[in-house]
Design an enzyme around this catalytic site. Structure first.
Site, PDB file in Angstrom:
ATOM      1  CB  CYS A 122      12.499   5.498  -7.916  1.00 17.93           C
ATOM      2  SG  CYS A 122      10.867   4.814  -7.977  1.00 17.93           S
ATOM      3  CG  HIS A 264      13.280   6.804  -4.111  1.00 13.27           C
ATOM      4  ND1 HIS A 264      12.371   7.703  -4.635  1.00 13.27           N
ATOM      5  CD2 HIS A 264      12.727   5.571  -4.253  1.00 13.27           C
ATOM      6  CE1 HIS A 264      11.312   7.028  -5.075  1.00 13.27           C
ATOM      7  NE2 HIS A 264      11.500   5.750  -4.849  1.00 13.27           N
ATOM      8  CG  ASN A 294       7.704   6.015  -4.677  1.00 15.55           C
ATOM      9  OD1 ASN A 294       8.239   6.833  -5.428  1.00 15.55           O
ATOM     10  ND2 ASN A 294       8.071   4.747  -4.637  1.00 15.55           N
TER      11      ASN A 294
HETATM   12  N1  ACO Z   1      -3.720  -2.305   4.203  1.00 18.67           N
HETATM   13  C1  ACO Z   1      -3.830  -3.278   5.139  1.00 18.67           C
HETATM   14  N2  ACO Z   1      -3.098  -4.414   5.092  1.00 18.67           N
HETATM   15  C2  ACO Z   1      -2.251  -4.590   4.078  1.00 18.67           C
HETATM   16  C3  ACO Z   1      -2.091  -3.614   3.068  1.00 18.67           C
HETATM   17  C4  ACO Z   1      -2.868  -2.446   3.156  1.00 18.67           C
HETATM   18  N3  ACO Z   1      -2.786  -1.454   2.253  1.00 18.67           N
HETATM   19  N4  ACO Z   1      -1.155  -4.048   2.181  1.00 18.67           N
HETATM   20  C5  ACO Z   1      -0.752  -5.258   2.615  1.00 18.67           C
HETATM   21  N5  ACO Z   1      -1.404  -5.579   3.753  1.00 18.67           N
HETATM   22  C6  ACO Z   1      -1.279  -6.790   4.554  1.00 18.67           C
HETATM   23  C7  ACO Z   1      -0.727  -7.965   3.761  1.00 18.67           C
HETATM   24  O1  ACO Z   1      -1.768  -8.633   3.084  1.00 18.67           O
HETATM   25  C8  ACO Z   1      -0.116  -8.803   4.847  1.00 18.67           C
HETATM   26  O2  ACO Z   1      -1.150  -9.544   5.502  1.00 18.67           O
HETATM   27  P1  ACO Z   1      -0.903 -11.085   5.897  1.00 18.67           P
HETATM   28  O3  ACO Z   1       0.230 -11.032   6.887  1.00 18.67           O
HETATM   29  O4  ACO Z   1      -2.225 -11.459   6.481  1.00 18.67           O
HETATM   30  O5  ACO Z   1      -0.541 -11.776   4.627  1.00 18.67           O
HETATM   31  C9  ACO Z   1       0.398  -7.798   5.858  1.00 18.67           C
HETATM   32  O6  ACO Z   1      -0.300  -6.558   5.573  1.00 18.67           O
HETATM   33  C10 ACO Z   1       1.877  -7.558   5.740  1.00 18.67           C
HETATM   34  O7  ACO Z   1       2.208  -7.421   4.342  1.00 18.67           O
HETATM   35  P2  ACO Z   1       3.659  -7.107   3.865  1.00 18.67           P
HETATM   36  O8  ACO Z   1       3.669  -7.065   2.377  1.00 18.67           O
HETATM   37  O9  ACO Z   1       4.629  -7.995   4.556  1.00 18.67           O
HETATM   38  O10 ACO Z   1       3.807  -5.622   4.459  1.00 18.67           O
HETATM   39  P3  ACO Z   1       5.093  -4.757   4.540  1.00 18.67           P
HETATM   40  O11 ACO Z   1       5.319  -4.370   5.933  1.00 18.67           O
HETATM   41  O12 ACO Z   1       6.234  -5.347   3.774  1.00 18.67           O
HETATM   42  O13 ACO Z   1       4.617  -3.436   3.782  1.00 18.67           O
HETATM   43  C11 ACO Z   1       4.949  -2.407   1.629  1.00 18.67           C
HETATM   44  C12 ACO Z   1       4.248  -3.521   2.419  1.00 18.67           C
HETATM   45  C13 ACO Z   1       4.441  -1.097   2.183  1.00 18.67           C
HETATM   46  C14 ACO Z   1       4.616  -2.568   0.170  1.00 18.67           C
HETATM   47  C15 ACO Z   1       6.485  -2.537   1.859  1.00 18.67           C
HETATM   48  O14 ACO Z   1       6.899  -3.867   1.627  1.00 18.67           O
HETATM   49  C16 ACO Z   1       7.278  -1.642   0.953  1.00 18.67           C
HETATM   50  O15 ACO Z   1       7.208  -0.420   1.051  1.00 18.67           O
HETATM   51  N6  ACO Z   1       8.112  -2.208   0.070  1.00 18.67           N
HETATM   52  C17 ACO Z   1       8.930  -1.436  -0.845  1.00 18.67           C
HETATM   53  C18 ACO Z   1       8.106  -1.001  -2.014  1.00 18.67           C
HETATM   54  C19 ACO Z   1       8.815   0.016  -2.845  1.00 18.67           C
HETATM   55  O16 ACO Z   1       9.776   0.630  -2.427  1.00 18.67           O
HETATM   56  N7  ACO Z   1       8.320   0.206  -4.058  1.00 18.67           N
HETATM   57  C20 ACO Z   1       8.838   1.165  -4.977  1.00 18.67           C
HETATM   58  C21 ACO Z   1      10.206   0.777  -5.467  1.00 18.67           C
HETATM   59  S1  ACO Z   1      10.834   1.547  -6.852  1.00 18.67           S
HETATM   60  C22 ACO Z   1       9.927   2.822  -7.255  1.00 18.67           C
HETATM   61  O17 ACO Z   1       9.796   3.641  -6.413  1.00 18.67           O
HETATM   62  C23 ACO Z   1       9.275   2.922  -8.578  1.00 18.67           C
END
Ligand code: ACO
Length: 337
Positions: A122, A264, A294
């Site tokens: 990214c 980004h 993204n």
């Molecule tokens: N729908 C419903 N529930 C979900 C989903 C979904 N799609 N995905 C995860 N959950 C649940 C999880 O299982 C978890 O449940 P639990 O508490 O019962 O275990 C709960 O939601 C919270 O999960 P988290 O992983 O803590 O959720 P978070 O708020 O962190 O959001 C996300 C997840 C969106 C992936 C976030 O962490 C994020 O955006 N991280 C950065 C990712 C990123 O930037 N990636 C790209 C980087 S580099 C590049 O761009 C190539």
């Protein structure tokens, strides 16, 4: 007077197919997984994204790059014959061999150019811009075409609901030309760094030379994105903030001088947390993640193009570009438009 680099043309392109959060929820339901529009909007800011039709040759990575490049050249008033160098930032190439930059050259022309792919995930567009700047400063090149383009959706793991919701396809292109250091409209500073120790936070295990895609590997989805979202989230907020400050300081500027912050687009909550940490008002932050998700190396150039086209970015505006990506890689660029 010493040489410098300036963006003189910008363009973008997206595939036609819009995939809504409800479409994703319906797909996951068939696999026995649950998600919904509200969760995706609340946790990421994404409402929809675009997916290339893999049967359509016009929607391949290099074809989207081509469409974006044609618009950027038109804006700069240049033709493919003027291009000295093509830097194609992508982590989702058309083919592992040959480079997507050569695919683009095949489609665009650019007979005198030399071309290369650049994989910084990214952060790729900012890495490309900075590499281009160096060639323009030394005088080795006069005009560089920098592309940030991805077709990410074939790499999405549909059994991982935390990551499959995030990614989309698209392309942005910039014509970067030599200018002189006295020019007002130029790149003012750039900062790049990477930390390969954090490789495990986001990668595709198979499909390179490490692991061949056998039926067993395929069944384990090892040819798909593996991501530790929560860990990346925290590092992203910290490093985006740090790199924003570093580029501003190197460019003798402050947050108050900024017209636009263009981060980004990985998660709206990451962007808001960074803006909050840096005290940047949200009306100075450009966001398109709601419509495109993204798109990795394409998020920043597509966002710039949109804001130039609709008149938000005006000649003379001070822009701060800021990215992080798989690797992990980090980068920031301060420029006067
Ligand atoms: N729908 C419903 N529930 C979900 C989903 C979904 N799609 N995905 C995860 N959950 C649940 C999880 O299982 C978890 O449940 P639990 O508490 O019962 O275990 C709960 O939601 C919270 O999960 P988290 O992983 O803590 O959720 P978070 O708020 O962190 O959001 C996300 C997840 C969106 C992936 C976030 O962490 C994020 O955006 N991280 C950065 C990712 C990123 O930037 N990636 C790209 C980087 S580099 C590049 O761009 C190539």
């Amino acid at each position: 007077m010493a040489n410098a680099a300036s963006i003189t043309g910008i363009g973008s392109a997206f595939p036609k197919t819009i995939v809504s959060n409800d479409d994703i929820a319906a797909k996951l339901k068939k696999l026995g997984l649950e998600t919904n529009d509200k969760w995706i909007r609340d946790r990421t800011g994404i409402c929809e994204r675009r997916y290339s039709d893999l049967e359509n040759a016009d929607e391949r990575n290099s074809s989207l790059g081509l469409a974006a490049a044609v618009k950027a050249l038109e804006m700069a008033g240049k033709s493919p014959q003027d291009i000295d160098q093509i830097i194609y930032a992508t982590c989702t190439p058309d083919t592992p061999i040959l480079s997507t930059a050569c695919w683009l050259q095949h489609k665009l022309g650019a007979p005198k150019a030399w071309t290369m792919d650049l994989n910084a995930a990214c952060s790729g567009f900012l890495y490309g811009l900075t590499v281009a700047e160096q060639f323009l400063i030394t005088g080795k090149s006069k005009l560089v075409l920098v592309i940030g383009a991805e077709v990410l959706h074939p790499f999405v793991n549909w059994y991982d609901r935390g990551s499959c919701i995030l990614f989309g396809d698209g392309a942005g292109a910039a014509v970067v030309e030599q200018t002189d250091e006295g020019s007002r409209h130029r790149i003012l500073s750039s900062q790049l760094q990477s930390d390969g120790n954090l490789w495990e936070l986001l990668y595709v295990p198979a499909g390179g030379s490490n692991i061949e895609i056998t039926p067993e590997v395929y069944a384990q989805h090892l040819h798909k994105i593996k991501m530790s979202g929560r860990e990346i989230f925290k590092i992203a907020v910290r490093t985006l903030s740090d790199f924003a400050v570093r580029a501003l300081e190197a460019g003798n500027s402050t947050i108050n001088d900024l017209d636009w912050f263009i981060p980004h687009q990985a998660n709206r909550r990451i962007i808001e947390a960074v803006a909050n940490r840096l005290d940047i008002p949200m009306d100075k932050v450009l966001i398109n993640i709601d419509r495109y998700g993204n798109t990795s190396s394409a998020t920043i150039p597509t966002m710039i193009d949109e804001a130039v086209q609709d008149g938000r970015i005006k000649k003379g505006d001070l822009l701060l570009l800021d990215a992080f990506g798989a690797g992990l890689t980090y980068g920031s660029v301060l420029l006067r438009w």
